[in-house]
Design a protein around this motif. Structure first.
Motif, PDB file in Angstrom:
ATOM      1  N   ALA A  57       0.830  -1.208   0.000  1.00 19.78           N
ATOM      2  CA  ALA A  57       0.000   0.000   0.000  1.00 19.78           C
ATOM      3  C   ALA A  57       0.865   1.259   0.000  1.00 19.78           C
ATOM      4  CB  ALA A  57      -0.927  -0.010   1.211  1.00 19.78           C
ATOM      5  N   GLU A  58       1.996   1.229   0.693  1.00 15.98           N
ATOM      6  CA  GLU A  58       2.875   2.392   0.748  1.00 15.98           C
ATOM      7  C   GLU A  58       3.589   2.621  -0.580  1.00 15.98           C
ATOM      8  OE1 GLU A  58       4.049   2.542   5.502  1.00 15.98           O
ATOM      9  OE2 GLU A  58       5.112   1.164   4.161  1.00 15.98           O
ATOM     10  N   TRP A  59       3.925   1.537  -1.262  1.00 15.05           N
ATOM     11  CA  TRP A  59       4.498   1.680  -2.602  1.00 15.05           C
ATOM     12  C   TRP A  59       3.484   2.330  -3.542  1.00 15.05           C
ATOM     13  CZ3 TRP A  59       9.415   1.528  -3.749  1.00 15.05           C
ATOM     14  CH2 TRP A  59      10.292   0.746  -3.006  1.00 15.05           C
ATOM     15  N   THR A  60       2.235   1.947  -3.407  1.00 17.62           N
ATOM     16  CA  THR A  60       1.174   2.546  -4.227  1.00 17.62           C
ATOM     17  C   THR A  60       1.023   4.030  -3.928  1.00 17.62           C
ATOM     18  OG1 THR A  60      -0.011   0.438  -4.266  1.00 17.62           O
ATOM     19  CG2 THR A  60      -1.266   2.408  -4.853  1.00 17.62           C
ATOM     20  N   LYS A  61       1.135   4.391  -2.658  1.00 21.35           N
ATOM     21  CA  LYS A  61       1.055   5.800  -2.279  1.00 21.35           C
ATOM     22  C   LYS A  61       2.199   6.605  -2.895  1.00 21.35           C
ATOM     23  CE  LYS A  61      -1.400   5.225   2.125  1.00 21.35           C
ATOM     24  NZ  LYS A  61      -1.349   5.439   3.605  1.00 21.35           N
ATOM     25  N   ARG A  64       1.360   7.322  -6.488  1.00 19.07           N
ATOM     26  CA  ARG A  64       0.369   8.392  -6.589  1.00 19.07           C
ATOM     27  C   ARG A  64       0.999   9.751  -6.288  1.00 19.07           C
ATOM     28  NH1 ARG A  64      -3.770   9.082  -8.836  1.00 19.07           N
ATOM     29  NH2 ARG A  64      -5.168   9.760  -7.181  1.00 19.07           N
ATOM     30  N   LEU A  65       1.881   9.789  -5.304  1.00 20.16           N
ATOM     31  CA  LEU A  65       2.547  11.034  -4.957  1.00 20.16           C
ATOM     32  C   LEU A  65       3.405  11.533  -6.114  1.00 20.16           C
ATOM     33  CD1 LEU A  65       3.211  13.214  -2.894  1.00 20.16           C
ATOM     34  CD2 LEU A  65       5.010  11.723  -1.982  1.00 20.16           C
ATOM     35  N   ALA A  66       4.071  10.615  -6.787  1.00 19.85           N
ATOM     36  CA  ALA A  66       4.881  11.001  -7.944  1.00 19.85           C
ATOM     37  C   ALA A  66       4.016  11.605  -9.042  1.00 19.85           C
ATOM     38  CB  ALA A  66       5.646   9.794  -8.473  1.00 19.85           C
ATOM     39  N   ASP A  67       2.813  11.072  -9.227  1.00 22.78           N
ATOM     40  CA  ASP A  67       1.902  11.613 -10.239  1.00 22.78           C
ATOM     41  C   ASP A  67       1.519  13.058  -9.921  1.00 22.78           C
ATOM     42  OD1 ASP A  67       1.939   9.203 -11.584  1.00 22.78           O
ATOM     43  OD2 ASP A  67       0.125   8.439 -10.606  1.00 22.78           O
ATOM     44  N   PHE A  68       1.333  13.371  -8.637  1.00 27.10           N
ATOM     45  CA  PHE A  68       0.943  14.724  -8.255  1.00 27.10           C
ATOM     46  C   PHE A  68       2.129  15.692  -8.282  1.00 27.10           C
ATOM     47  CE2 PHE A  68      -2.639  12.480  -6.077  1.00 27.10           C
ATOM     48  CZ  PHE A  68      -3.656  13.089  -6.795  1.00 27.10           C
ATOM     49  N   ASP A 107     -10.935  11.304  -4.387  1.00 26.82           N
ATOM     50  CA  ASP A 107      -9.634  11.235  -3.730  1.00 26.82           C
ATOM     51  C   ASP A 107      -9.734  10.485  -2.404  1.00 26.82           C
ATOM     52  OD1 ASP A 107      -8.462  12.689  -5.748  1.00 26.82           O
ATOM     53  OD2 ASP A 107      -8.723  14.618  -4.739  1.00 26.82           O
ATOM     54  N   SER A 108      -8.723   9.663  -2.160  1.00 29.02           N
ATOM     55  CA  SER A 108      -8.659   8.955  -0.887  1.00 29.02           C
ATOM     56  C   SER A 108      -8.175   9.913   0.208  1.00 29.02           C
ATOM     57  CB  SER A 108      -7.721   7.755  -0.989  1.00 29.02           C
ATOM     58  OG  SER A 108      -6.436   8.165  -1.423  1.00 29.02           O
ATOM     59  N   THR A 109      -8.177   9.437   1.442  1.00 29.81           N
ATOM     60  CA  THR A 109      -7.869  10.296   2.583  1.00 29.81           C
ATOM     61  C   THR A 109      -6.466  10.886   2.500  1.00 29.81           C
ATOM     62  OG1 THR A 109      -9.328   8.949   3.964  1.00 29.81           O
ATOM     63  CG2 THR A 109      -7.775  10.404   5.091  1.00 29.81           C
ATOM     64  N   TYR A 110      -5.464  10.064   2.166  1.00 26.58           N
ATOM     65  CA  TYR A 110      -4.094  10.570   2.151  1.00 26.58           C
ATOM     66  C   TYR A 110      -3.872  11.552   0.998  1.00 26.58           C
ATOM     67  CZ  TYR A 110      -2.969   7.199  -1.596  1.00 26.58           C
ATOM     68  OH  TYR A 110      -2.930   6.486  -2.774  1.00 26.58           O
ATOM     69  N   ILE A 111      -4.610  11.386  -0.101  1.00 21.66           N
ATOM     70  CA  ILE A 111      -4.499  12.322  -1.217  1.00 21.66           C
ATOM     71  C   ILE A 111      -5.119  13.667  -0.838  1.00 21.66           C
ATOM     72  CG2 ILE A 111      -5.260  12.800  -3.569  1.00 21.66           C
ATOM     73  CD1 ILE A 111      -4.999   9.869  -4.181  1.00 21.66           C
ATOM     74  N   VAL A 112      -6.263  13.609  -0.160  1.00 22.97           N
ATOM     75  CA  VAL A 112      -6.900  14.844   0.311  1.00 22.97           C
ATOM     76  C   VAL A 112      -5.968  15.586   1.268  1.00 22.97           C
ATOM     77  CG1 VAL A 112      -8.804  15.784   1.670  1.00 22.97           C
ATOM     78  CG2 VAL A 112      -9.237  13.967  -0.004  1.00 22.97           C
ATOM     79  N   LYS A 113      -5.316  14.848   2.143  1.00 22.88           N
ATOM     80  CA  LYS A 113      -4.388  15.453   3.104  1.00 22.88           C
ATOM     81  C   LYS A 113      -3.217  16.117   2.382  1.00 22.88           C
ATOM     82  CE  LYS A 113      -1.680  14.347   7.233  1.00 22.88           C
ATOM     83  NZ  LYS A 113      -1.256  13.270   8.183  1.00 22.88           N
ATOM     84  N   PHE A 114      -2.691  15.440   1.368  1.00 26.64           N
ATOM     85  CA  PHE A 114      -1.570  16.002   0.615  1.00 26.64           C
ATOM     86  C   PHE A 114      -1.997  17.257  -0.146  1.00 26.64           C
ATOM     87  CE2 PHE A 114       0.517  16.366  -3.539  1.00 26.64           C
ATOM     88  CZ  PHE A 114       1.823  16.574  -3.141  1.00 26.64           C
ATOM     89  N   LYS A 115      -3.120  17.195  -0.847  1.00 29.61           N
ATOM     90  CA  LYS A 115      -3.580  18.343  -1.621  1.00 29.61           C
ATOM     91  C   LYS A 115      -3.884  19.534  -0.720  1.00 29.61           C
ATOM     92  CE  LYS A 115      -5.568  16.037  -5.672  1.00 29.61           C
ATOM     93  NZ  LYS A 115      -6.816  15.822  -6.464  1.00 29.61           N
ATOM     94  N   THR A 116      -4.492  19.262   0.436  1.00 26.48           N
ATOM     95  CA  THR A 116      -4.812  20.344   1.369  1.00 26.48           C
ATOM     96  C   THR A 116      -3.549  21.030   1.875  1.00 26.48           C
ATOM     97  OG1 THR A 116      -6.819  19.164   2.074  1.00 26.48           O
ATOM     98  CG2 THR A 116      -6.005  20.920   3.507  1.00 26.48           C
ATOM     99  N   ALA A 117      -2.541  20.239   2.227  1.00 23.86           N
ATOM    100  CA  ALA A 117      -1.275  20.811   2.697  1.00 23.86           C
ATOM    101  C   ALA A 117      -0.584  21.581   1.574  1.00 23.86           C
ATOM    102  CB  ALA A 117      -0.368  19.699   3.217  1.00 23.86           C
ATOM    103  N   PHE A 118      -0.676  21.068   0.367  1.00 28.21           N
ATOM    104  CA  PHE A 118      -0.045  21.731  -0.783  1.00 28.21           C
ATOM    105  C   PHE A 118      -0.689  23.087  -1.037  1.00 28.21           C
ATOM    106  CE2 PHE A 118       0.633  22.813  -5.165  1.00 28.21           C
ATOM    107  CZ  PHE A 118       1.897  22.356  -5.464  1.00 28.21           C
TER     108      PHE A 118
END
Length: 290
Positions: A57-61, A64-68, A107-118
């Motif tokens: 799951a962390e590899w998948t994250k 996704r982070l690289a895509d953003f 968006d999943s929870t961790y993506i929402v968290k990343f976008k919000t912080a960004f």
């Protein structure tokens, strides 16, 4: 790890470390790790260590982070350029980032968290921008003069400000500059939800003529356009040269200081200022030749 890379028939390359002061280093670190994922896992499996390995799951994250983060790399490359106009691209780029980092229901929870912080960090940086100057640079760039990167209600104010500058008698026509167009594309096409307005901006004939001009492609050079149309818009061409000549960031200047710092070392402290300038110029010429 090098032996494992050879066994997997992969290119022999080292991992990249994240550096907080270096743009895009986080993205480069993640991409290199993902590229050599199997080699890293196989190497660690053969060693004794107490490291906690990443889960699936962390590899998948990370993927996704690289895509953003990939669009951010295009943005930093564009705004850090020195061979093309970058100041007028700031507002379109900010509009692009806002669009890219907009939270959606999918968006999943961790993506929402990343976008919000960004977005939060980006908003804090926006507060320090000179918006009046950037708006003038944008409207004087024939690529973005329709101001689609701004909300509709702000566009009329930009045109009125430009009209006030035109009425200033201190504006004088200057010689036409030349430059090279940027090679970035696909980032500056995002507009606000409304179409560009077509209302008249006032009685200023020069401004009306300029507004009637067609926009040019994002890959065309605005300074070359102004060089051709300077005779039709003499006052505006002077304003355009003043505003478009400003770089979007201090990156080009910092590159020169970094290069000079690499040249002037302890064992080369006796170099004269004249020779340092020559070495910096030679380095720049060689880079352009490549």
């Amino acid at each position: 790890m090098q032996n494992m890379l050879r066994k997997l028939d992969q290119e022999n390359e080292t991992l990249i470390q994240d550096v907080s002061t270096r743009w895009n280093s986080t993205l480069f670190m993640i991409c290199r790790l993902l590229k050599n994922k199997e080699a890293v896992k196989a190497t660690l499996d053969k060693q004794r260590h107490k490291l906690v390995l990443l889960s699936a799951a962390e590899w998948t994250k990370l993927e996704r982070l690289a895509d953003f983060l990939e669009p951010c790399r295009y943005v930093t490359d564009l705004l850090g350029g020195e061979t093309y106009i970058s100041c007028s691209a700031v507002l379109p780029v900010l509009r692009f980032l806002d669009h890219t980092m907009k939270v959606s229901d999918e968006d999943s929870t961790y993506i929402v968290k990343f976008k919000t912080a960004f977005i939060k960090d980006l908003s804090e940086r926006k507060a320090a921008l000179n918006y009046d100057w950037l708006k003038m640079a944008t409207v004087l760039d024939p690529r973005f003069k329709d101001l689609k990167c701004l909300p509709r209600e702000e566009r009329e104010g930009v045109w009125k400000k430009l009209e006030e500058l035109l009425q200033d008698g201190s504006i004088k026509a200057t010689s036409e500059p030349t430059d090279e167009p940027p090679k970035k594309k696909g980032l500056l096409c995002f507009s606000s939800d409304s179409d560009s307005d077509s209302d008249d901006v006032g009685s200023n004939h020069a401004l009306s003529l300029y507004k009637a001009e067609q926009t040019i492609s994002e890959t065309d050079c605005p300074l070359q356009w102004w060089s051709v149309h300077a005779g039709a818009h003499p006052q505006l061409s002077a304003l355009a040269r003043k505003h478009l000549s400003s770089p979007a960031t201090s990156v080009p200047c910092e590159r020169v200081f970094s290069l000079a710092g690499n040249i002037i070392q302890k064992k080369r402290a006796a170099l004269s200022a004249e020779n340092v300038n020559r070495l910096v110029c030679l380095s720049n010429w060689l880079k352009e030749k490549k």
